[in-house]
Write a protein that holds these residues in place. Structure first.
Motif, PDB file in Angstrom:
ATOM      1  N   TRP A  73      93.031  87.871   5.147  1.00  0.00           N
ATOM      2  CA  TRP A  73      93.981  87.225   5.826  1.00  0.00           C
ATOM      3  C   TRP A  73      95.619  87.966   6.731  1.00  0.00           C
ATOM      4  CZ3 TRP A  73      97.266  82.909   3.608  1.00  0.00           C
ATOM      5  CH2 TRP A  73      97.401  81.539   4.861  1.00  0.00           C
ATOM      6  N   ALA A  74      95.912  88.753   5.444  1.00  0.00           N
ATOM      7  CA  ALA A  74      97.133  89.607   6.169  1.00  0.00           C
ATOM      8  C   ALA A  74      97.226  91.176   7.088  1.00  0.00           C
ATOM      9  CB  ALA A  74      97.572  90.066   5.012  1.00  0.00           C
ATOM     10  N   THR A  85      92.974  82.941   9.811  1.00  0.00           N
ATOM     11  CA  THR A  85      94.221  83.965  11.081  1.00  0.00           C
ATOM     12  C   THR A  85      94.702  83.145  12.712  1.00  0.00           C
ATOM     13  OG1 THR A  85      92.157  85.091  12.180  1.00  0.00           O
ATOM     14  CG2 THR A  85      92.882  85.845  10.216  1.00  0.00           C
ATOM     15  N   LEU A 123     102.044  88.337   5.292  1.00  0.00           N
ATOM     16  CA  LEU A 123     101.523  86.477   5.914  1.00  0.00           C
ATOM     17  C   LEU A 123     103.558  86.391   5.719  1.00  0.00           C
ATOM     18  CD1 LEU A 123      98.842  86.318   3.794  1.00  0.00           C
ATOM     19  CD2 LEU A 123      99.021  86.672   5.961  1.00  0.00           C
TER      20      LEU A 123
END
Length: 179
Positions: A91-92, A105, A137
């Motif tokens: 995700w990051a 995302t 994040l």
């Protein structure tokens, strides 16, 4: 009309309890849609029909085909719990190779209220990629719940078995919405 919460569950032991936070969120006035990572979907395969009945929506694990309609209402907020090491890091980095990752995302770009409650082992928690990903994040506006002020981390596999703090995640989501 109730606000819509996307609950994104990853393949960690806590996902086996995913009906509990659905019920808790519904009790707080949310219309809950469940999105699972592909492996979490396999773990819960025998429960998918019951989970769909509980939420009133299909449980989603894969991207739809072009031309297929969206079967879920758009989210007002997203809770990623339990969030795995893999999901946090991907995700990051902006990966979108699964539906779950694609939605979260996009959630950053849409400026949706986003809360993540990780569940990982202590070796993963100590890995430098994890701390870099959490920092990224948070810089992107995601509320990542860790031990800094939340007094429960690390919630680690192999550590003392304690209940996964679903209510903590839902409280943080409500606090994020208020601010």
């Amino acid at each position: 009309m109730k606000p819509v919460l996307y609950l994104v569950g990853c393949a960690t032991p806590a996902v086996l309890e995913i009906a509990d936070p659905i019920k808790q969120a519904q009790g707080r006035g949310w219309d809950v849609c469940l999105i699972l990572t592909p492996t979490a979907g396999l773990w819960l395969e025998s429960e998918l029909e019951d989970l769909a009945a509980l939420t009133g929506h299909p449980v989603r694990m894969r991207y739809k085909l072009p031309g297929q309609p969206d079967v879920l209402p758009p989210p007002d907020a997203v809770l990623v719990a339990p969030a795995s090491f893999n999901t946090i890091n991907k995700w990051a980095s902006g990966h979108a190779d699964t539906l779950a990752l694609g939605l979260i995302t996009e959630g950053i770009g849409k400026r949706l209220p986003l809360v993540a409650l990780p569940y990982l082992n202590s070796a993963q928690a100590a890995h430098s990629a994890f701390s870099r990903s959490v920092d990224q994040l948070r810089a992107d506006g995601v509320r990542v719940l860790l031990g800094d002020a939340d007094d429960h981390f690390p919630h680690v596999i192999g550590g003392p078995r304690k209940p996964f703090p679903w209510s903590l995640a839902l409280d943080a989501l409500n606090n994020t919405l208020r601010s």
